[in-house]
Design a protein around this motif. Structure first.
Motif, PDB file in Angstrom:
ATOM      1  N   ARG A 134      -7.733   6.493   8.645  1.00  0.00           N
ATOM      2  CA  ARG A 134      -8.047   5.615   9.790  1.00  0.00           C
ATOM      3  C   ARG A 134      -6.802   5.187  10.573  1.00  0.00           C
ATOM      4  O   ARG A 134      -6.913   4.668  11.692  1.00  0.00           O
ATOM      5  CB  ARG A 134      -8.848   4.395   9.341  1.00  0.00           C
ATOM      6  N   LEU A 135      -5.621   5.429  10.010  1.00  0.00           N
ATOM      7  CA  LEU A 135      -4.408   5.105  10.774  1.00  0.00           C
ATOM      8  C   LEU A 135      -4.206   6.039  11.964  1.00  0.00           C
ATOM      9  O   LEU A 135      -3.394   5.770  12.839  1.00  0.00           O
ATOM     10  CB  LEU A 135      -3.174   5.153   9.863  1.00  0.00           C
ATOM     11  N   PRO A 187       0.799  -1.232   0.000  1.00  0.00           N
ATOM     12  CA  PRO A 187       0.000   0.000   0.000  1.00  0.00           C
ATOM     13  C   PRO A 187       0.835   1.287   0.000  1.00  0.00           C
ATOM     14  O   PRO A 187       0.365   2.319  -0.438  1.00  0.00           O
ATOM     15  CB  PRO A 187      -0.827  -0.104   1.275  1.00  0.00           C
ATOM     16  N   LEU A 228       1.225   9.129   6.526  1.00  0.00           N
ATOM     17  CA  LEU A 228       0.306   8.073   6.070  1.00  0.00           C
ATOM     18  C   LEU A 228      -1.158   8.472   6.264  1.00  0.00           C
ATOM     19  O   LEU A 228      -2.016   8.118   5.445  1.00  0.00           O
ATOM     20  CB  LEU A 228       0.588   6.773   6.828  1.00  0.00           C
ATOM     21  N   ALA A 229      -1.421   9.218   7.318  1.00  0.00           N
ATOM     22  CA  ALA A 229      -2.804   9.597   7.616  1.00  0.00           C
ATOM     23  C   ALA A 229      -3.401  10.455   6.501  1.00  0.00           C
ATOM     24  O   ALA A 229      -4.622  10.524   6.357  1.00  0.00           O
ATOM     25  CB  ALA A 229      -2.864  10.337   8.950  1.00  0.00           C
ATOM     26  N   LYS A 263      -8.164  -4.114   7.691  1.00  0.00           N
ATOM     27  CA  LYS A 263      -9.397  -3.401   7.294  1.00  0.00           C
ATOM     28  C   LYS A 263     -10.210  -2.975   8.509  1.00  0.00           C
ATOM     29  O   LYS A 263     -10.167  -3.583   9.534  1.00  0.00           O
ATOM     30  CB  LYS A 263     -10.278  -4.268   6.369  1.00  0.00           C
ATOM     31  N   SER A 298      -3.221   9.844   3.329  1.00  0.00           N
ATOM     32  CA  SER A 298      -3.901   8.929   2.410  1.00  0.00           C
ATOM     33  C   SER A 298      -4.821   7.950   3.125  1.00  0.00           C
ATOM     34  O   SER A 298      -5.781   7.451   2.546  1.00  0.00           O
ATOM     35  CB  SER A 298      -2.876   8.116   1.606  1.00  0.00           C
ATOM     36  N   PHE A 299      -4.460   7.627   4.384  1.00  0.00           N
ATOM     37  CA  PHE A 299      -5.228   6.613   5.121  1.00  0.00           C
ATOM     38  C   PHE A 299      -5.635   7.180   6.477  1.00  0.00           C
ATOM     39  O   PHE A 299      -4.998   6.889   7.504  1.00  0.00           O
ATOM     40  CB  PHE A 299      -4.374   5.357   5.342  1.00  0.00           C
ATOM     41  N   VAL A 314       2.558   6.814  -1.950  1.00  0.00           N
ATOM     42  CA  VAL A 314       1.314   6.044  -2.047  1.00  0.00           C
ATOM     43  C   VAL A 314       0.850   6.177  -3.491  1.00  0.00           C
ATOM     44  O   VAL A 314       0.403   7.251  -3.896  1.00  0.00           O
ATOM     45  CB  VAL A 314       0.220   6.580  -1.088  1.00  0.00           C
ATOM     46  N   GLU A 339       1.250  -0.998   7.934  1.00  0.00           N
ATOM     47  CA  GLU A 339       0.818  -1.795   6.788  1.00  0.00           C
ATOM     48  C   GLU A 339      -0.152  -2.894   7.240  1.00  0.00           C
ATOM     49  O   GLU A 339      -1.144  -3.172   6.580  1.00  0.00           O
ATOM     50  CB  GLU A 339       2.049  -2.401   6.104  1.00  0.00           C
ATOM     51  N   LEU A 364      -3.557  -1.578   7.836  1.00  0.00           N
ATOM     52  CA  LEU A 364      -4.315  -1.403   6.582  1.00  0.00           C
ATOM     53  C   LEU A 364      -4.804  -2.746   6.047  1.00  0.00           C
ATOM     54  O   LEU A 364      -5.899  -2.852   5.508  1.00  0.00           O
ATOM     55  CB  LEU A 364      -3.429  -0.717   5.532  1.00  0.00           C
TER      56      LEU A 364
END
Ligand SMILES: [Zn+2]
Length: 519
Positions: free
Chosen positions: A454-455, A395, A448-449, A519, A451-452, A422, A513, A516
């Motif tokens: 929820r991290l 990812p 990272l947050a 899920k 793009s993601f 990413v 990772e 992610l």
């Protein structure tokens, strides 16, 4: 139906005398309610004569309803030379307003002469007077015969006279105590037999674990005729602790096949053990018999292979009977079966015939040889398996990072910069932290947050560093194990490098990772 063996819990009294154990009144009430729901027969809440906290416990406990257990107050026989009705410590036992009162008295001539410093007859009078006084106040009286076995070995006639003094005065139970915890099962069995044959009232056992025989000695006594066992959850107690109830209860139920606590409670044993550790703020010991996380953990390849075919091949009992579960550990001792079971546990579709299996196993062994360790790093193992099975795309990648540290007269400051890729996007973040790893964690998470999101929920809960092949000094390899949580689940990841920052980054990146992947 009456149980064949009664369970008397003294976690809140003898257990709280263990090093590092300190219960508040609220803690004690919570544990008492849990023990009652589990179905022990007696709960000893404390010694009202020894501290105001225990007086307060009884004041509050009296307002609660216990369904299964009877509450016991603990104390000693009256003082020498004091009439029992004017002994303050005995009065406090009555004021605790419990249905059961447990008092201890001296069995050993050595203690009578050297510790109490009274005549043998005065000691017998102290026992008889106190038991009779409590019986006159309608209490169910349990008499704990302190130093019972050592005292009997020293002077059997006098020991017997002390037990008979309690019995004659109306004690409902005589409990034989191996107070110093140094007796052997044969001695315990022989002396229990004498007590059972000479006494008309029922006999119980109270043991300590000073030579690792607390549970064995309790079982020896039960086999010799005792019908009541005292102990503590997780074996808390003075010195090395008391007879561990989380071991002795399943031994009685599954090995001696006698009834004790309700059968439906046995699968809640592990939960009870963890609950009490949590309240006591103690780490739950993985090597605890029956209820520890390692109690049904298989590591050797041959063992795992056999357990896969027949669980009883390397398990003395079904772990579910005490609420525990079977786990498989991955290490350089692992075989194909370890990987298959572990991979299935982690959610991969894999069987003994999956062609990539050999490649995964070889990779695990190669990395373990370099210093990686997967027993506590399921997150990193899942990523390794995933990559080998080519089940998923990576990812993100860490393109570059930089960590610096400076110090002025007042404080030291660590700063980290990371570039994350990413897809086609590159995120760049800078963060400060309490140390280099903390700064790196902050920068990595912030990048990272983007793009993601929820991290953001993922937090680092534990960070462990181990220096490998330490003979080479500062050039040695470092293994970093980190534990992360998203509030619901916990997972471990691992990194290894000569450089502690690099090892930490590997473990941190694996953790993100894996978060992610889940899920
Ligand atoms: Zn004790």
């Amino acid at each position: 139906m009456k149980p064949q063996v009664e369970i008397y819990d003294t976690t809140l009294r003898d257990g709280s005398q263990g090093e590092g154990i300190n219960f508040s009144v609220a803690d004690k009430l919570r544990i008492a309610e849990k023990l009652d729901a589990f179905g022990v027969h007696y709960i000893e809440g404390g010694w009202p004569g020894s501290n105001p906290k225990d007086i307060e416990f009884y004041a509050q406990a009296r307002r609660r309803k216990f369904k299964n257990a009877r509450l016991a107050a603990f104390g000693s026989t009256r003082k020498k030379g004091v009439p029992v009705e004017s002994d303050d410590q005995v009065r406090l036992l009555l004021e605790a307003e419990t249905p059961v009162v447990t008092i201890f008295g001296k069995t050993s001539m050595l203690h009578v002469k050297e510790v109490l410093r009274c005549t043998p007859d005065e000691n017998l009078a102290m026992i008889g007077d106190t038991v009779r006084f409590l019986k006159d106040h309608d209490k169910f009286v349990i008499y704990d015969a302190e130093h019972c076995f050592d005292g009997y070995k020293l002077d059997p006639e006098y020991a017997l006279a002390t037990w008979q003094a309690a019995e004659k005065a109306g004690a409902d139970f005589i409990v034989l105590c191996d107070t110093n915890g140094g007796c052997l099962p044969d001695e315990i069995a022989a002396i229990t037999k004498v007590a059972v044959s000479k006494l008309n009232c029922k006999v119980g056992i109270h043991t300590h674990d000073d030579i690792g025989l607390g549970v064995a000695n309790a079982l020896a006594s039960l086999a010799a005729g005792a019908v009541h066992v005292q102990g503590t959850i997780n074996g808390y107690g003075e010195r090395t602790g008391n007879c561990n109830l989380t071991s002795v209860i399943p031994c009685i139920a599954f090995k001696l096949k006698k009834s004790c606590v309700p059968a439906k409670s046995l699968p809640k044993l592990k939960e009870l053990s963890q609950f009490v550790d949590e309240i006591a703020n103690m780490r739950h010991s993985p090597r605890q018999p029956w209820v520890g996380s390692s109690a049904f953990a298989h590591k050797g390849g041959a063992h795992v292979n056999a357990v896969q075919k027949l669980t009883t091949s390397y398990e003395h009992i079904d772990p579910a009977l005490v609420g525990n579960r079977r786990t498989v550990l991955i290490s350089d001792l692992a075989g194909r079966s370890n990987i298959v079971i572990k991979a299935q546990e982690l959610g991969f579709k894999i069987t003994n015939d999956t062609p990539e299996l050999k490649a995964i196993l070889n990779r695990v062994k190669e990395l373990e040889n370099q210093g990686y360790e997967y027993e506590a790093a399921e997150g990193s193992l899942a990523l390794l398996i995933g990559k080998t099975l080519r089940h998923r795309k990576v990812p993100f990648t860490v393109e570059t990072y930089h960590v610096s540290m400076r110090r002025d007269s007042r404080e030291s400051i660590c700063e980290a910069t990371v570039h994350i890729r990413v897809g086609k996007t590159v995120h760049h973040e800078v963060a400060e932290g309490d140390g280099p790893v903390n700064a790196l964690d902050g920068a990595l998470r912030a990048a990272l947050a983007r793009s993601f999101p929820r991290l953001k929920k993922v937090t680092l809960t534990d960070y462990k560093v181990r220096i490998l092949d330490s003979g080479t000094g500062t050039a040695a390899k470092t293994r970093v194990l980190i534990q992360s949580s998203d509030g619901q689940h916990e997972w471990g990841t691992v990194g290894v490098n000569e450089n502690i920052i690099e090892a930490s980054l590997q473990a941190l990146a694996d953790s993100m990772e894996y978060a992610l992947l889940r899920k």
